[in-house]
Each structure stands twice: as C-alpha cells, then as structure tokens.
Design an enzyme around this catalytic site. Structure first.
Site, PDB file in Angstrom:
ATOM      1  N   ALA A 110       0.942  -1.253  -0.095  1.00 45.11           N
ATOM      2  CA  ALA A 110      -0.026   0.309  -0.101  1.00 45.11           C
ATOM      3  C   ALA A 110       0.999   0.869   0.121  1.00 45.11           C
ATOM      4  O   ALA A 110       2.040   1.165   0.837  1.00 45.11           O
ATOM      5  CB  ALA A 110      -0.864  -0.157   0.693  1.00 45.11           C
ATOM      6  N   CYS A 111       0.043   2.613  -0.706  1.00 49.59           N
ATOM      7  CA  CYS A 111       1.595   3.837  -1.094  1.00 49.59           C
ATOM      8  C   CYS A 111       0.709   4.953   0.142  1.00 49.59           C
ATOM      9  O   CYS A 111       1.570   5.160   0.764  1.00 49.59           O
ATOM     10  CB  CYS A 111       1.069   4.088  -2.627  1.00 49.59           C
ATOM     11  SG  CYS A 111      -0.584   4.372  -2.268  1.00 49.59           S
ATOM     12  N   GLY A 112      -0.488   4.352   0.600  1.00 50.39           N
ATOM     13  CA  GLY A 112      -1.196   4.869   2.011  1.00 50.39           C
ATOM     14  C   GLY A 112      -1.468   6.594   1.392  1.00 50.39           C
ATOM     15  O   GLY A 112      -1.540   7.116   2.103  1.00 50.39           O
ATOM     16  N   LEU A 113      -1.474   6.467  -0.212  1.00 55.30           N
ATOM     17  CA  LEU A 113      -2.822   7.438  -0.307  1.00 55.30           C
ATOM     18  C   LEU A 113      -3.239   7.367  -1.922  1.00 55.30           C
ATOM     19  O   LEU A 113      -3.136   5.522  -2.091  1.00 55.30           O
ATOM     20  CB  LEU A 113      -1.473   8.528  -1.542  1.00 55.30           C
ATOM     21  CG  LEU A 113      -0.151   9.175  -0.527  1.00 55.30           C
ATOM     22  CD1 LEU A 113       0.684   9.971  -1.205  1.00 55.30           C
ATOM     23  CD2 LEU A 113      -0.969  10.274   0.207  1.00 55.30           C
ATOM     24  N   PHE A 215       2.957   0.167  -6.725  1.00 56.09           N
ATOM     25  CA  PHE A 215       2.976   1.555  -6.961  1.00 56.09           C
ATOM     26  C   PHE A 215       4.757   1.844  -6.464  1.00 56.09           C
ATOM     27  O   PHE A 215       4.708   2.834  -6.772  1.00 56.09           O
ATOM     28  CB  PHE A 215       2.057   2.283  -6.128  1.00 56.09           C
ATOM     29  CG  PHE A 215       1.978   4.129  -6.258  1.00 56.09           C
ATOM     30  CD1 PHE A 215       0.876   4.434  -7.197  1.00 56.09           C
ATOM     31  CD2 PHE A 215       2.902   4.480  -4.895  1.00 56.09           C
ATOM     32  CE1 PHE A 215       1.532   6.020  -6.942  1.00 56.09           C
ATOM     33  CE2 PHE A 215       2.705   5.456  -4.581  1.00 56.09           C
ATOM     34  CZ  PHE A 215       2.383   6.644  -6.001  1.00 56.09           C
TER      35      PHE A 215
END
Length: 279
Positions: A110-113, A215
C-alpha cells in the site's frame, strides 16, 4: 556484522516420509534510521548494503538529491543478549540539517495514498522528472534481463526467500544487483548504490525487479529519474497509472520471450514480424 542467512531446524514432509534437517533462511532484522541522533524510522530488512539502503530511501522520500548531502553514516551501539553490536542502528549526518519527526513509512504494497493524490505528490516531489527520450532497448535484450538478475541473486539461491533488483544498461549489461527480504529495500539498495556512484538521475538505465511492480517501486524509479522498469510479475493498477503519468516505460510478466508493456512502449524496440509487415 549481522549475517544475512541463518540456519534453523525444520521437518520436511513429502510422499516419501518425514526427515528433520537444518534449513538456510534469509535474515530479517530491524534497521533504525536516525538523522543527527533523532530517530526517523525503522524498516525491516536483510542486513547488508545498509548505507546503500539509506541513500536510496532518503532519495525516494525526497530528503536528499545527491550522495554528498549525506556527510556521514555510522552504526550506533545496539547490543544483543551477548553484548555484541547488532549493527541495526544507522545514524546519518546531513549537510543541510532538517527537522526530524518520527515517521511511520509504509513498507507494504500500500502506498498510503490513493489515486490522483498519490500521482500528484510524486510528480511534485521528484527532483528528476522523466522527460521524453531515454534508452531504447531491444525486446530480446529486455527479455533476458530477469535471467541475468536471477543469476546474480546468490542469497536467493541459498534461501529462496529474497527479492532482487538490478540496474542495467540498454544493451543488457548489469551494473549492480541488490537483494533483500523486502522488495522496496532491494530497490532502495540498488538506487542508493547508483546515487553513490553519481549515476542519479539514471536517465539511460533500466531497473529490473524480481517480483511484482507495485506503486511504491514505480515511485522509487520516478524519484531516481529511471525511465524504464521491468518486472517478472504483474503491476498494480496504480503503478500503471503513475508510470503513464510520469513518462516511465513499465513492462510486466518478463518471462522467457514474452512481456506485457503497459506504458510508453516507444523505448522498447521490436523487430517486425510476418503479421506486422505491410501487405
């Protein structure tokens, strides 16, 4: 210094029966990154090439843009139960002091965005935007890079449990290979090596990774100015979106003689086939 492999006993079960024997495993240990004595983050990694890792990590996080911005990197005491230094704390001195706040960096897929927010942030943060042009790689050369990478992964050969990342020239020469329990760390290590060799922005190089193209891996390539990323497995949808937005050529499923090219195929040269020749 910490070993990169460890031996553990296990029970092997097969149709022929059960045996007990030691197995070779990849070591996974925490690395605390400090700046001027203040803790920045902790990442789980395979020990080795830690200085490369922190250079690549800080570049990916837009905290530095050149190797000389890190004036010193030294291991701090971090003793185990026997009093030996674990080499799991690395303190950096930056040329330009920064205010350090502990950060919980995402080290998963997960990219957190999300969506457009993520794409905009990477585009505005990179110091080395990818312009048109760059290397043109013949399809057979690109298709052969994963095998070259695999042949250089000595720790994977011993453990079967490490990701690999490699930087290649357009004619297929491998410049550096790094391995780690985390695919993001393997990429940080190889990008950090390039930064220390004054090869960033790497506008003429190709980054190859042993697994999928998430990502965060595309983001790291964009932050380093690398115009082409090839992966043995699949990309994610957001990885493709970022590659398209940033001007990066993204190829997945690099296996044997085939590949899927998702973005900016102009950097990949293909020989005409009978089906593609004009009548």
């Amino acid at each position: 210094m910490s070993r990169v492999t460890a031996r553990r006993r296990m029970r092997r079960i097969s149709p022929q029966g059960e045996i007990q024997r030691p197995d070779t495993l990849a070591v996974e240990e925490p690395l605390e990154i400090r700046i001027g004595g203040q803790s920045l983050t902790v990442t789980m990694r395979t020990p080795g090439n830690d200085v490369d890792l922190v250079h690549g990590f800080l570049l990916s996080e837009a905290m530095i843009g050149a190797a000389e911005e890190i004036m010193a990197a030294r291991y701090c005491a971090g003793a185990d139960e026997d009093g030996r230094n674990t080499y799991n704390v690395l303190d950096l001195t930056l040329r330009n002091p920064v205010q350090v706040r502990p950060r919980n960096f995402m080290t998963t897929g997960a990219c957190g965005l999300c969506g457009k927010t993520a794409l905009d942030e990477v585009r505005t943060r990179t110091r080395f935007p990818i312009a048109g042009g760059g290397p043109v790689v013949d399809t057979p050369v690109l298709a052969g890079m994963p095998d070259t990478l695999r042949g250089k992964q000595t720790l994977f050969e011993a453990t079967g449990g490490l990701h690999g990342a490699g930087l290649f020239t357009a004619d297929g020469e491998v410049l550096a290979v790094r391995e780690d329990i985390g695919r993001h760390n393997a990429v940080d290590k190889v990008i950090g090596w390039a930064l220390r060799q004054n090869l960033i922005p790497a506008r003429d190089l190709v980054l190859i990774v042993s697994g999928r193209a998430s990502f965060e891996l595309v983001q790291k390539a964009v932050m380093a100015g690398i115009p082409m990323l090839g992966a043995v497995s699949a990309p994610s949808s957001l990885a493709v979106d970022l590659a398209a937005e940033a001007g990066l050529t993204l190829a997945g499923f690099l296996r044997g003689e085939t590949m899927n090219v998702y973005t900016h195929p102009d950097r990949i040269s293909t020989a005409p086939t009978a089906d593609s020749l004009p009548a």
